[in-house]
Design an enzyme around this catalytic site. Sequence first.
Site, PDB file in Angstrom:
ATOM      1  N   LYS A  71       3.437 -10.121  -2.123  1.00 46.16           N
ATOM      2  CA  LYS A  71       3.664  -9.887  -0.699  1.00 46.16           C
ATOM      3  C   LYS A  71       2.466 -10.345   0.117  1.00 46.16           C
ATOM      4  CE  LYS A  71       4.435  -5.943   2.445  1.00 46.16           C
ATOM      5  NZ  LYS A  71       4.585  -4.468   2.499  1.00 46.16           N
ATOM      6  N   SER A 149       7.959  -2.571   5.163  1.00 46.49           N
ATOM      7  CA  SER A 149       7.396  -3.888   5.419  1.00 46.49           C
ATOM      8  C   SER A 149       7.549  -4.866   4.250  1.00 46.49           C
ATOM      9  CB  SER A 149       5.899  -3.753   5.769  1.00 46.49           C
ATOM     10  OG  SER A 149       5.152  -3.233   4.685  1.00 46.49           O
ATOM     11  N   SER A 173       7.261   1.568   3.139  1.00 47.40           N
ATOM     12  CA  SER A 173       7.437   0.119   3.071  1.00 47.40           C
ATOM     13  C   SER A 173       7.860  -0.427   1.718  1.00 47.40           C
ATOM     14  CB  SER A 173       6.154  -0.582   3.512  1.00 47.40           C
ATOM     15  OG  SER A 173       5.951  -0.411   4.894  1.00 47.40           O
TER      16      SER A 173
END
Length: 483
Positions: A71, A149, A173
Amino acid sequence: MNITEYAAHDATALAELIRSRQVTAAEVRAAAADALDRVDPHLSAIAGTRYDAPLACDEDGPFAGVPFAIKDLIAHAEGVPTRSGSRMFGDGVTYPYDTHLMARFRRAGLASMATTRSPEMGFNASTEALAYGGPTRNPWDRTRSAGGSSGGSAALVAAGALPMAHANDGGGSIRIPAAACGAVGLKPSRGRITPGPDFADPLMGLGVEFAITRTVRDCARLFDAVHGSEPGDRYLLPAPDRSYAEHAGIGSRPLRVAFSATPDDPRRAVDPESVAALARVAQQLADMGHTVEEAAPDIDAEAFDRANLDAWCSFLGDAVTGAAAQLGCTPGREHLEATTLACVEYGKSLSAFDIYAAERVFNTATREVARFLTGYDVLLTPTTAAPTVELGRLDADDASLDARGWYERIFEYGAFTSLFNATGHPAISLPLAQSSAGLPIGMQFVGRYGDEATLLALAGDLERAMPWADRIPSVHVTTLGVG
């Protein structure tokens, strides 16, 4: 290995095929490259383009040769640009070293093939950063959010392009995008996975690292491979009595389970389909022999939300101020989305007294949840207040919102997750239901601090009792051509 064969195997199965020489790692990576090329034009989940070649990894690791992605936030790989989802960092900043978790991913044998998208600085429950030129779309419905996220990671996993991908969680997230996309998302206990060397307690202890997977056994086996502290870490948690993979395979003992469909702030509305799904899961647990009753910790929602807002905004203010000094710029709308800038300005207005006040609130909440869990092994809630939200609902560039308004917008949807970032308790989202429109509905299970073993054992049982493997989203590698 063709694309259908690739997508039919989780990371554990792919690793075994490679280890037993039924396929080569190169063949698996070629299938993964094809898979990424098929789905990303439809989902916009990759930050930039996939790597020309997978990052180096240990050929003897438990997942040797298995495709993976990292990520675009917090963890980073040596020499690989990272942007934290922000235009402020241009084409990305590179570091001359791996974070500790990235090094563990490599030692596990994971072949990282791409960087996945994140909202700006991670402060959103949707992945729609301006830095990438468009939103990440949900593979079940492209008009809907993939969550945030870690939305880029969740979308690629759900669409069959990757069996698992890196994720992190400061307010939900990992769990929110796992729920939105129909995947498995474990938020570990604070301190279980090292945040070093860049952080001691990211986001005042709210932030933790791990991954999103399609199966529980992958979640457990990856957890076995990467958990644990490094010299200089603040925490040293005891290891489980057996591997997490064994716990997931053996299943759980009879548990005492509390459940609640009411958020800490009861003013936040919960979709009726999520409430109904919770009731079905609670009944399933009772049918499996667990003691199930409705109950929840007693949390001062107003005090908690103020503390959580202050924690997030002070973190954003510090991160942006530090980055601006390094980059030699003055942050403005050309660098940051409107709500990020509002949160930064609010964060810069806070004093040390405000942060100590937030810490006191978090301490009170932590002790209440810990007290509550002396009477229960697990707390069950919906993961989110609705299956997902339409794209644009969580627009971080909405200049009409101040810091508090943006916070409220995020946690109207992510109404059940952030408490357990503050308390440090482990929590896992499982895709145990679907809405009438066919969207995944995630269920959150919260355990005692340091007791991921119970959560993974129960998750293994529920995966066998309420399987989700046959649910395929409309955007999937097996249904799409290239481009």
